[in-house]
Scaffold this motif. Sequence first.
Motif, PDB file in Angstrom:
ATOM      1  N   ASP A 173      20.204  42.426  62.489  1.00 27.82           N
ATOM      2  CA  ASP A 173      19.539  42.466  63.798  1.00 27.82           C
ATOM      3  C   ASP A 173      19.249  41.051  64.308  1.00 27.82           C
ATOM      4  O   ASP A 173      19.398  40.759  65.500  1.00 27.82           O
ATOM      5  N   GLU A 174      18.817  40.186  63.399  1.00 25.84           N
ATOM      6  CA  GLU A 174      18.507  38.810  63.786  1.00 25.84           C
ATOM      7  C   GLU A 174      19.771  38.061  64.200  1.00 25.84           C
ATOM      8  O   GLU A 174      19.749  37.253  65.137  1.00 25.84           O
ATOM      9  N   LEU A 175      20.885  38.350  63.518  1.00 21.45           N
ATOM     10  CA  LEU A 175      22.169  37.778  63.936  1.00 21.45           C
ATOM     11  C   LEU A 175      22.528  38.293  65.330  1.00 21.45           C
ATOM     12  O   LEU A 175      23.026  37.524  66.173  1.00 21.45           O
ATOM     13  N   GLN A 176      22.256  39.562  65.593  1.00 22.66           N
ATOM     14  CA  GLN A 176      22.557  40.103  66.920  1.00 22.66           C
ATOM     15  C   GLN A 176      21.746  39.393  68.003  1.00 22.66           C
ATOM     16  O   GLN A 176      22.248  39.151  69.105  1.00 22.66           O
ATOM     17  N   ILE A 177      20.506  39.051  67.696  1.00 23.28           N
ATOM     18  CA  ILE A 177      19.702  38.296  68.667  1.00 23.28           C
ATOM     19  C   ILE A 177      20.386  36.965  68.974  1.00 23.28           C
ATOM     20  O   ILE A 177      20.460  36.552  70.141  1.00 23.28           O
ATOM     21  N   MET A 178      20.897  36.287  67.951  1.00 24.17           N
ATOM     22  CA  MET A 178      21.616  35.037  68.179  1.00 24.17           C
ATOM     23  C   MET A 178      22.832  35.275  69.069  1.00 24.17           C
ATOM     24  O   MET A 178      23.127  34.475  69.972  1.00 24.17           O
TER      25      MET A 178
ATOM     26  N   GLU B  98      31.254  29.744  65.413  1.00 25.97           N
ATOM     27  CA  GLU B  98      31.776  29.731  66.785  1.00 25.97           C
ATOM     28  C   GLU B  98      31.562  31.061  67.488  1.00 25.97           C
ATOM     29  O   GLU B  98      31.117  31.108  68.632  1.00 25.97           O
ATOM     30  N   THR B  99      31.881  32.165  66.818  1.00 26.27           N
ATOM     31  CA  THR B  99      31.819  33.472  67.455  1.00 26.27           C
ATOM     32  C   THR B  99      30.500  34.202  67.187  1.00 26.27           C
ATOM     33  O   THR B  99      30.191  35.169  67.867  1.00 26.27           O
ATOM     34  N   LYS B 100      29.741  33.755  66.188  1.00 24.53           N
ATOM     35  CA  LYS B 100      28.508  34.400  65.712  1.00 24.53           C
ATOM     36  C   LYS B 100      28.790  35.785  65.114  1.00 24.53           C
ATOM     37  O   LYS B 100      27.868  36.569  64.901  1.00 24.53           O
ATOM     38  N   LYS B 101      30.033  36.095  64.842  1.00 23.13           N
ATOM     39  CA  LYS B 101      30.364  37.407  64.277  1.00 23.13           C
ATOM     40  C   LYS B 101      30.158  37.417  62.767  1.00 23.13           C
ATOM     41  O   LYS B 101      30.414  36.428  62.084  1.00 23.13           O
ATOM     42  N   LYS B 102      29.697  38.554  62.274  1.00 29.71           N
ATOM     43  CA  LYS B 102      29.462  38.728  60.838  1.00 29.71           C
ATOM     44  C   LYS B 102      30.763  38.574  60.055  1.00 29.71           C
ATOM     45  O   LYS B 102      31.799  39.109  60.444  1.00 29.71           O
ATOM     46  N   VAL B 103      30.683  37.861  58.950  1.00 28.54           N
ATOM     47  CA  VAL B 103      31.817  37.688  58.044  1.00 28.54           C
ATOM     48  C   VAL B 103      31.599  38.499  56.767  1.00 28.54           C
ATOM     49  O   VAL B 103      32.518  39.141  56.255  1.00 28.54           O
ATOM     50  N   ASP B 104      30.372  38.480  56.260  1.00 26.70           N
ATOM     51  CA  ASP B 104      30.070  39.136  54.991  1.00 26.70           C
ATOM     52  C   ASP B 104      28.558  39.287  54.872  1.00 26.70           C
ATOM     53  O   ASP B 104      27.803  38.639  55.617  1.00 26.70           O
TER      54      ASP B 104
ATOM     55  N   ILE C 227      25.186  26.682  67.810  1.00 27.00           N
ATOM     56  CA  ILE C 227      24.343  26.204  66.719  1.00 27.00           C
ATOM     57  C   ILE C 227      23.644  24.901  67.105  1.00 27.00           C
ATOM     58  O   ILE C 227      22.501  24.649  66.715  1.00 27.00           O
ATOM     59  N   ASP C 228      24.306  24.093  67.907  1.00 24.84           N
ATOM     60  CA  ASP C 228      23.726  22.806  68.289  1.00 24.84           C
ATOM     61  C   ASP C 228      22.429  22.975  69.079  1.00 24.84           C
ATOM     62  O   ASP C 228      21.537  22.128  69.008  1.00 24.84           O
TER      63      ASP C 228
END
Length: 201
Positions: A171-176, A35-41, A183-184
Amino acid sequence: MKKEGDTIEKFAVIDTETNWNDEVMSIGIVVADSETKKKVDSRYYIIDPEYKVGGMFSYELRLEEEGTHVTDRKHALKSMKQWMDAYHVQKLFAYNASFDKRHLPEYSGYMWYDIMRLAAYRQYNKAIPDSAECYKTGRLKCGYGVENVLKMFRKDKQYSETHNAVLDAEDELQIMQLLGYGIDEYEIAFLADKRAGGRAL
């Protein structure tokens, strides 16, 4: 690890670096909240003995850093799968995902999605300047790698991609995060590619 009662869906962003023999020598992976695209681990594995062959980005392996796991491929992939299972991860995202999927056939059972499928297209990526040359499909003709896309978003021409697997995955997560899509949207792009006869990524 996963907390009791935590039902928020998680996904993972994965990046691999290869040696001169085109063998995986390091794997970085980041689990994030859908939902938030924030890093968990995150986890980082250096594959032994493949890393000893050397590669273009061997200088960024960072063998001595805290949290680095140096092990053979079989144990690395088993450990990583158990770790992802604890977060109930079923979806893997990567930039130019066909490369990582091809190098990790053991993970073919996961659902793979390509971040580049949105980041490289004008209709999805609002950071692409009007002056950029694109095909009729909206895809950039050149300059759509991770480094170039982040330069567009950050308006920072000095930014340089690290080529360390776990830092690149972040970095790739940051692009998202910067693209801002759910996600849909990646699933819709995936299905559109399949219908058009493109790669199933």
